[in-house]
Design a protein around this motif. Structure first.
Motif, PDB file in Angstrom:
ATOM      1  N   LEU A   1       0.828  -1.206   0.000  1.00 30.10           N
ATOM      2  CA  LEU A   1       0.000   0.000   0.000  1.00 30.10           C
ATOM      3  C   LEU A   1       0.861   1.255   0.000  1.00 30.10           C
ATOM      4  CD1 LEU A   1      -2.775  -1.141   2.506  1.00 30.10           C
ATOM      5  CD2 LEU A   1      -3.120  -0.575   0.098  1.00 30.10           C
ATOM      6  N   CYS A   2       2.007   1.194   0.662  1.00 29.53           N
ATOM      7  CA  CYS A   2       2.942   2.331   0.627  1.00 29.53           C
ATOM      8  C   CYS A   2       3.364   2.626  -0.807  1.00 29.53           C
ATOM      9  CB  CYS A   2       4.175   2.029   1.474  1.00 29.53           C
ATOM     10  SG  CYS A   2       3.926   2.145   3.244  1.00 29.53           S
ATOM     11  N   LEU A   3       3.625   1.574  -1.571  1.00 24.39           N
ATOM     12  CA  LEU A   3       4.013   1.747  -2.965  1.00 24.39           C
ATOM     13  C   LEU A   3       2.849   2.296  -3.781  1.00 24.39           C
ATOM     14  CD1 LEU A   3       6.029  -1.563  -3.536  1.00 24.39           C
ATOM     15  CD2 LEU A   3       6.953   0.738  -3.178  1.00 24.39           C
ATOM     16  N   TRP A   4       1.649   1.739  -3.576  1.00 19.16           N
ATOM     17  CA  TRP A   4       0.477   2.178  -4.334  1.00 19.16           C
ATOM     18  C   TRP A   4       0.157   3.637  -4.055  1.00 19.16           C
ATOM     19  CZ3 TRP A   4      -3.041  -2.640  -3.099  1.00 19.16           C
ATOM     20  CH2 TRP A   4      -2.618  -3.715  -3.894  1.00 19.16           C
ATOM     21  N   GLN A   5       0.202   4.022  -2.761  1.00 22.56           N
ATOM     22  CA  GLN A   5      -0.190   5.380  -2.380  1.00 22.56           C
ATOM     23  C   GLN A   5       0.988   6.349  -2.358  1.00 22.56           C
ATOM     24  OE1 GLN A   5      -2.629   5.547   1.172  1.00 22.56           O
ATOM     25  NE2 GLN A   5      -3.939   3.850   0.520  1.00 22.56           N
ATOM     26  N   LYS A   6       2.210   5.813  -2.542  1.00 17.23           N
ATOM     27  CA  LYS A   6       3.422   6.629  -2.597  1.00 17.23           C
ATOM     28  C   LYS A   6       3.605   7.463  -1.325  1.00 17.23           C
ATOM     29  CE  LYS A   6       3.483   6.982  -7.658  1.00 17.23           C
ATOM     30  NZ  LYS A   6       2.334   6.091  -7.896  1.00 17.23           N
ATOM     31  N   THR A   7       3.417   6.806  -0.182  1.00 15.98           N
ATOM     32  CA  THR A   7       3.558   7.481   1.112  1.00 15.98           C
ATOM     33  C   THR A   7       3.820   6.452   2.192  1.00 15.98           C
ATOM     34  OG1 THR A   7       2.455   8.874   2.746  1.00 15.98           O
ATOM     35  CG2 THR A   7       1.056   7.379   1.483  1.00 15.98           C
ATOM     36  N   GLN A   8       4.442   6.895   3.283  1.00 15.76           N
ATOM     37  CA  GLN A   8       4.664   6.011   4.430  1.00 15.76           C
ATOM     38  C   GLN A   8       3.406   5.882   5.283  1.00 15.76           C
ATOM     39  OE1 GLN A   8       7.671   4.471   3.516  1.00 15.76           O
ATOM     40  NE2 GLN A   8       8.028   4.478   5.708  1.00 15.76           N
ATOM     41  N   GLU A   9       2.516   6.863   5.181  1.00 17.22           N
ATOM     42  CA  GLU A   9       1.282   6.856   5.981  1.00 17.22           C
ATOM     43  C   GLU A   9       0.108   6.567   5.046  1.00 17.22           C
ATOM     44  OE1 GLU A   9       0.563   9.711   9.349  1.00 17.22           O
ATOM     45  OE2 GLU A   9      -1.091  10.337   8.045  1.00 17.22           O
ATOM     46  N   VAL A  10      -0.338   5.341   5.030  1.00 22.99           N
ATOM     47  CA  VAL A  10      -1.378   4.937   4.098  1.00 22.99           C
ATOM     48  C   VAL A  10      -2.755   5.259   4.662  1.00 22.99           C
ATOM     49  CG1 VAL A  10       0.037   3.141   3.066  1.00 22.99           C
ATOM     50  CG2 VAL A  10      -1.417   2.568   5.002  1.00 22.99           C
ATOM     51  N   LYS A  11      -3.626   5.737   3.785  1.00 22.40           N
ATOM     52  CA  LYS A  11      -4.996   6.054   4.167  1.00 22.40           C
ATOM     53  C   LYS A  11      -5.849   4.806   4.001  1.00 22.40           C
ATOM     54  CE  LYS A  11      -3.847  10.385   4.708  1.00 22.40           C
ATOM     55  NZ  LYS A  11      -3.726  10.981   6.052  1.00 22.40           N
ATOM     56  N   ILE A  12      -6.140   4.148   5.108  1.00 24.31           N
ATOM     57  CA  ILE A  12      -6.929   2.929   5.053  1.00 24.31           C
ATOM     58  C   ILE A  12      -7.498   2.635   6.429  1.00 24.31           C
ATOM     59  CG2 ILE A  12      -5.003   1.366   5.568  1.00 24.31           C
ATOM     60  CD1 ILE A  12      -6.221  -0.566   3.479  1.00 24.31           C
ATOM     61  N   THR A  13      -8.717   2.129   6.469  1.00 24.54           N
ATOM     62  CA  THR A  13      -9.319   1.715   7.732  1.00 24.54           C
ATOM     63  C   THR A  13      -8.995   0.241   7.977  1.00 24.54           C
ATOM     64  OG1 THR A  13     -11.406   1.008   6.740  1.00 24.54           O
ATOM     65  CG2 THR A  13     -11.207   3.338   7.361  1.00 24.54           C
ATOM     66  N   GLN A  14      -9.193  -0.193   9.213  1.00 17.65           N
ATOM     67  CA  GLN A  14      -8.963  -1.604   9.519  1.00 17.65           C
ATOM     68  C   GLN A  14      -9.941  -2.488   8.755  1.00 17.65           C
ATOM     69  OE1 GLN A  14      -8.433  -2.685  13.636  1.00 17.65           O
ATOM     70  NE2 GLN A  14      -7.279  -0.822  14.109  1.00 17.65           N
ATOM     71  N   LYS A  15     -11.154  -2.012   8.548  1.00 21.12           N
ATOM     72  CA  LYS A  15     -12.141  -2.773   7.780  1.00 21.12           C
ATOM     73  C   LYS A  15     -11.679  -2.947   6.333  1.00 21.12           C
ATOM     74  CE  LYS A  15     -16.996  -2.825   6.312  1.00 21.12           C
ATOM     75  NZ  LYS A  15     -18.297  -2.104   6.353  1.00 21.12           N
ATOM     76  N   GLU A  16     -11.145  -1.870   5.736  1.00 16.66           N
ATOM     77  CA  GLU A  16     -10.664  -1.950   4.355  1.00 16.66           C
ATOM     78  C   GLU A  16      -9.442  -2.866   4.250  1.00 16.66           C
ATOM     79  OE1 GLU A  16     -11.963   2.442   2.649  1.00 16.66           O
ATOM     80  OE2 GLU A  16     -10.146   2.244   3.836  1.00 16.66           O
ATOM     81  N   LEU A  17      -8.544  -2.788   5.234  1.00 15.94           N
ATOM     82  CA  LEU A  17      -7.374  -3.658   5.232  1.00 15.94           C
ATOM     83  C   LEU A  17      -7.799  -5.122   5.352  1.00 15.94           C
ATOM     84  CD1 LEU A  17      -4.323  -3.995   5.191  1.00 15.94           C
ATOM     85  CD2 LEU A  17      -4.295  -3.567   7.661  1.00 15.94           C
ATOM     86  N   ALA A  18      -8.801  -5.377   6.192  1.00 14.37           N
ATOM     87  CA  ALA A  18      -9.334  -6.733   6.321  1.00 14.37           C
ATOM     88  C   ALA A  18      -9.900  -7.213   4.989  1.00 14.37           C
ATOM     89  CB  ALA A  18     -10.411  -6.772   7.404  1.00 14.37           C
ATOM     90  N   GLY A  19     -10.551  -6.301   4.257  1.00 15.28           N
ATOM     91  CA  GLY A  19     -11.092  -6.644   2.951  1.00 15.28           C
ATOM     92  C   GLY A  19     -10.015  -7.009   1.956  1.00 15.28           C
ATOM     93  N   LEU A  20      -8.885  -6.314   2.016  1.00 15.39           N
ATOM     94  CA  LEU A  20      -7.769  -6.626   1.123  1.00 15.39           C
ATOM     95  C   LEU A  20      -7.159  -7.988   1.433  1.00 15.39           C
ATOM     96  CD1 LEU A  20      -5.956  -3.184   0.953  1.00 15.39           C
ATOM     97  CD2 LEU A  20      -6.845  -4.433  -1.010  1.00 15.39           C
ATOM     98  N   LEU A  21      -7.179  -8.353   2.706  1.00 18.67           N
ATOM     99  CA  LEU A  21      -6.561  -9.610   3.131  1.00 18.67           C
ATOM    100  C   LEU A  21      -7.547 -10.772   3.141  1.00 18.67           C
ATOM    101  CD1 LEU A  21      -4.434  -8.149   6.059  1.00 18.67           C
ATOM    102  CD2 LEU A  21      -3.539  -9.107   3.933  1.00 18.67           C
ATOM    103  N   GLY A  22      -8.834 -10.476   3.022  1.00 22.73           N
ATOM    104  CA  GLY A  22      -9.840 -11.527   3.019  1.00 22.73           C
ATOM    105  C   GLY A  22     -10.070 -12.147   4.382  1.00 22.73           C
ATOM    106  N   VAL A  23      -9.919 -11.335   5.444  1.00 28.73           N
ATOM    107  CA  VAL A  23     -10.121 -11.822   6.806  1.00 28.73           C
ATOM    108  C   VAL A  23     -11.037 -10.848   7.543  1.00 28.73           C
ATOM    109  CG1 VAL A  23      -7.885 -12.989   6.858  1.00 28.73           C
ATOM    110  CG2 VAL A  23      -8.056 -10.626   7.660  1.00 28.73           C
TER     111      VAL A  23
END
Length: 208
Positions: A156-178
């Motif tokens: 996500l750091c690479l995609w967003q080109k930043t060290q501080e990624v804009k994402i919620t825990q729910k969205e991160l869970a969605g990316l990981l499928g958990v």
């Protein structure tokens, strides 16, 4: 094979697509939350994002979301459905107000017929998609959720080109499928190990 560090199209394919005349594009405005296409729709177009963000995802009958990628301005999508079964394998949803240009797949085929080397670019692109999804499946089997969470945050750091990624825990869970709860446990472990800092709707990665 030419690859990108994201689930998007290769630079050579994008370059050729961007040469197409604007006359064959249909420009459509999408409000936040509206669908560009739904899973199972007939695949007749490929799309270019001109403004805003489009989320490629799937949502099951229980409302659980699996996020493939958030695509932003300049990125293209829709190739898999057109070259594959003819049906969309996922949903594409505007996460904010967006402008999307679409082109009929038949026009892409005409371009390929007059420029045969582009067929190779398309084959390479589809092979990359297959490799990407295979790697996701393999990591789900062989990697711990802790490691998968950290790897996803680095991506996500690479995609967003930043060290501080804009994402919620729910969205991160969605990316990981958990579940959100499972992600929360891993994030707290990463925080304890000094690898991340947690904020409201954002996560700062400290190990890069």
């Amino acid at each position: 094979m030419e690859k990108e560090s994201e689930v998007g199209m290769s630079k050579s394919l994008i370059s050729e697509l961007n040469k197409l005349s604007g006359d064959i594009f249909e420009v459509i405005k999408h409000n936040k939350g509206s669908y560009v296409h739904r899973r199972g729709d007939c695949a007749k177009h490929i799309y270019r994002i001109d403004h805003g963000t489009i989320r490629i995802c799937n949502i099951n009958k229980d409302g659980k979301e699996f996020i493939v990628k958030d695509l932003t301005a300049g990125e293209w999508f829709g190739l898999i459905g057109c070259f594959g079964s003819g049906k969309r394998p996922n949903d594409a949803i505007a996460t904010n107000d967006a402008i999307v240009s679409r082109i009929e797949f038949k026009n892409i085929l005409e371009l390929l017929n007059i420029n045969p080397p582009l067929y190779l670019s398309c084959c390479n692109q589809l092979a990359y998609y297959a490799e990407h999804y295979y790697n996701l499946a393999e990591s789900a089997v062989f990697e711990s959720l802790y490691d998968r969470t950290l790897m996803m945050l680095r991506q996500l750091c690479l995609w967003q080109k930043t060290q501080e990624v804009k994402i919620t825990q729910k969205e991160l869970a969605g990316l990981l499928g958990v579940t959100k709860e499972a992600v929360g446990i891993q994030l707290n472990k990463l925080k304890s190990n000094g690898l991340v800092k947690l904020g409201y709707g954002c996560i700062e990665i400290c190990d890069r």
